[in-house]
Design a protein around this motif. Structure first.
Motif, short mmCIF file in Angstrom:
data_model
loop_
_atom_site.label_atom_id
_atom_site.label_comp_id
_atom_site.label_asym_id
_atom_site.label_seq_id
_atom_site.Cartn_x
_atom_site.Cartn_y
_atom_site.Cartn_z
N HIS A 167 1.52 3.48 3.72
CA HIS A 167 0.63 2.54 4.41
C HIS A 167 0.71 2.79 5.90
CE1 HIS A 167 -1.52 -1.08 5.51
NE2 HIS A 167 -1.75 -1.32 4.23
N VAL A 168 -0.42 2.65 6.58
CA VAL A 168 -0.44 2.80 8.02
C VAL A 168 0.39 1.69 8.66
CG1 VAL A 168 -2.55 1.42 8.29
CG2 VAL A 168 -1.98 3.13 10.01
N ALA A 169 1.02 1.99 9.78
CA ALA A 169 1.91 1.03 10.45
C ALA A 169 1.11 0.13 11.39
CB ALA A 169 3.00 1.78 11.21
N ASP A 170 0.30 -0.75 10.79
CA ASP A 170 -0.47 -1.70 11.59
C ASP A 170 0.01 -3.12 11.31
OD1 ASP A 170 -1.41 -1.99 9.02
OD2 ASP A 170 -3.52 -1.77 9.52
N SER A 171 -0.65 -4.10 11.89
CA SER A 171 -0.23 -5.49 11.72
C SER A 171 -0.37 -5.94 10.26
CB SER A 171 -1.06 -6.41 12.61
OG SER A 171 -0.65 -7.74 12.48
N SER A 172 0.62 -6.67 9.78
CA SER A 172 0.62 -7.06 8.37
C SER A 172 -0.04 -8.41 8.12
CB SER A 172 2.05 -7.12 7.85
OG SER A 172 2.73 -8.26 8.36
N PHE A 173 -0.21 -9.23 9.16
CA PHE A 173 -0.64 -10.61 8.97
C PHE A 173 -2.07 -10.82 9.47
CE2 PHE A 173 -1.20 -15.00 10.25
CZ PHE A 173 -0.63 -15.71 9.21
N PRO A 174 -2.93 -11.40 8.63
CA PRO A 174 -2.80 -11.67 7.19
C PRO A 174 -3.13 -10.41 6.39
CG PRO A 174 -4.36 -13.19 8.28
CD PRO A 174 -4.13 -12.01 9.20
N SER A 175 -2.93 -10.47 5.09
CA SER A 175 -3.25 -9.34 4.22
C SER A 175 -4.76 -9.17 4.10
CB SER A 175 -2.66 -9.58 2.83
OG SER A 175 -3.22 -8.69 1.89
N ASP A 176 -5.27 -7.99 4.48
CA ASP A 176 -6.70 -7.73 4.35
C ASP A 176 -7.15 -7.70 2.89
OD1 ASP A 176 -7.22 -7.57 7.07
OD2 ASP A 176 -6.90 -5.41 7.16
N HIS A 177 -6.36 -7.04 2.05
CA HIS A 177 -6.70 -6.96 0.63
C HIS A 177 -6.89 -8.36 0.04
CE1 HIS A 177 -5.67 -2.70 0.56
NE2 HIS A 177 -6.05 -2.65 -0.70
N LEU A 178 -5.91 -9.19 0.26
CA LEU A 178 -5.96 -10.51 -0.35
C LEU A 178 -7.00 -11.41 0.31
CD1 LEU A 178 -4.53 -11.58 -2.78
CD2 LEU A 178 -2.99 -12.81 -1.28
N THR A 179 -7.20 -11.25 1.62
CA THR A 179 -8.24 -12.03 2.29
C THR A 179 -9.60 -11.72 1.69
OG1 THR A 179 -7.01 -12.18 4.37
CG2 THR A 179 -9.38 -12.48 4.48
N LEU A 180 -9.91 -10.44 1.55
CA LEU A 180 -11.19 -10.04 0.97
C LEU A 180 -11.34 -10.59 -0.45
CD1 LEU A 180 -13.82 -8.39 1.04
CD2 LEU A 180 -12.50 -6.43 0.21
N TRP A 181 -10.29 -10.40 -1.26
CA TRP A 181 -10.33 -10.81 -2.66
C TRP A 181 -10.52 -12.32 -2.79
CZ3 TRP A 181 -10.33 -7.84 -7.06
CH2 TRP A 181 -10.16 -8.52 -8.27
N TRP A 182 -9.68 -13.08 -2.08
CA TRP A 182 -9.74 -14.53 -2.22
C TRP A 182 -10.95 -15.13 -1.51
CZ3 TRP A 182 -3.82 -15.60 -1.99
CH2 TRP A 182 -3.34 -15.78 -3.30
N ALA A 183 -11.46 -14.51 -0.46
CA ALA A 183 -12.69 -15.00 0.18
C ALA A 183 -13.84 -14.95 -0.82
CB ALA A 183 -13.00 -14.19 1.42
N ILE A 184 -13.93 -13.87 -1.57
CA ILE A 184 -14.96 -13.75 -2.61
C ILE A 184 -14.69 -14.75 -3.74
CG2 ILE A 184 -15.91 -12.22 -4.38
CD1 ILE A 184 -15.42 -9.90 -2.34
N ALA A 185 -13.43 -14.83 -4.16
CA ALA A 185 -13.06 -15.76 -5.25
C ALA A 185 -13.40 -17.20 -4.88
CB ALA A 185 -11.58 -15.63 -5.57
N PHE A 186 -13.01 -17.61 -3.68
CA PHE A 186 -13.26 -19.00 -3.26
C PHE A 186 -14.75 -19.26 -3.08
CE2 PHE A 186 -8.82 -19.08 -1.09
CZ PHE A 186 -8.22 -19.12 -2.34
N SER A 187 -15.48 -18.25 -2.62
CA SER A 187 -16.92 -18.39 -2.49
C SER A 187 -17.55 -18.64 -3.86
CB SER A 187 -17.51 -17.13 -1.86
OG SER A 187 -18.90 -17.22 -1.74
#
Length: 198
Positions: A94-114
């Motif tokens: 994984h690239v050494a960038d900022s971990s907070f918040p998780s992009d994967h989970l943000t995308l997934w849960w943003a769609i789920a909550f929508s």
């Protein structure tokens, strides 16, 4: 809080020699399951009527807004990933960038909550939300995120889903007309053959 986050990470992170099955499940969940979200949106668009397509556009807007918010958070406050501070076991690159918040989970849960907040897709929203827990576990288990990164993802996803649904009047109709125009250009011949909905 940082100490608690690190303690929870050590508890959830993979051992030095994980079982082959658990490792395969984690890698699939962390790296490949995410593609189910755009696939579902694409299928919903191609097979659905106007109401379903507009629901897909709202979900897409929610996911994109969530990722934008994450980028802004990363610019303001850069939080290292576990492997950047030598903590735990890292089992995927994984690239050494900022971990907070998780992009994967943000995308997934943003769609789920929508989906959850729109009557016609609540069951799909619930299923995606539950699968998001598996993604969260996998990305911690594999050593690329802390548990609090996932809590941040829940907060951002909730905010982005709420905002895009609440403010849909500003973008949904022009977005729908624009997307429909692109759809008709790409699938014109298949629409004429009756293979794809207009």
């Amino acid at each position: 809080m940082e100490s608690l986050d690190q303690t929870l990470f050590i508890w959830l992170n993979a051992p030095e020699h994980p079982s082959a099955f658990t490792l395969a499940l984690a890698i699939f969940s962390a790296e490949h399951l995410i593609w189910a979200a755009p696939l579902l949106i694409g299928i919903g668009w191609l097979r659905g009527g106007e109401a379903t397509r507009k629901t897909m556009l709202i979900a897409t807007a929610s996911g994109l807004l969530g990722l934008l918010i994450n980028q802004l958070i990363g610019l303001v406050w850069s939080h290292p990933r576990p492997f950047m501070i030598g903590l735990g076991h890292t089992l995927i690159p994984h690239v050494a960038d900022s971990s907070f918040p998780s992009d994967h989970l943000t995308l997934w849960w943003a769609i789920a909550f929508s989906f959850l907040w729109q009557r016609n897709l609540r069951i799909a929203g619930k299923a995606l939300a539950v699968l998001g827990i598996l993604i969260a576990w996998a990305r911690i288990y594999l050593g690329v995120h802390f548990p609090f990164d996932m809590l941040g993802a829940i907060a951002v996803a909730t905010l982005s889903a709420w905002l895009t649904l609440r403010e849909a009047r500003w973008y949904l109709e022009p977005g729908y007309q624009f997307a429909t125009g692109i759809h008709q250009r790409i699938f014109g011949r298949l629409i004429a053959l009756g293979w794809v909905r207009e």
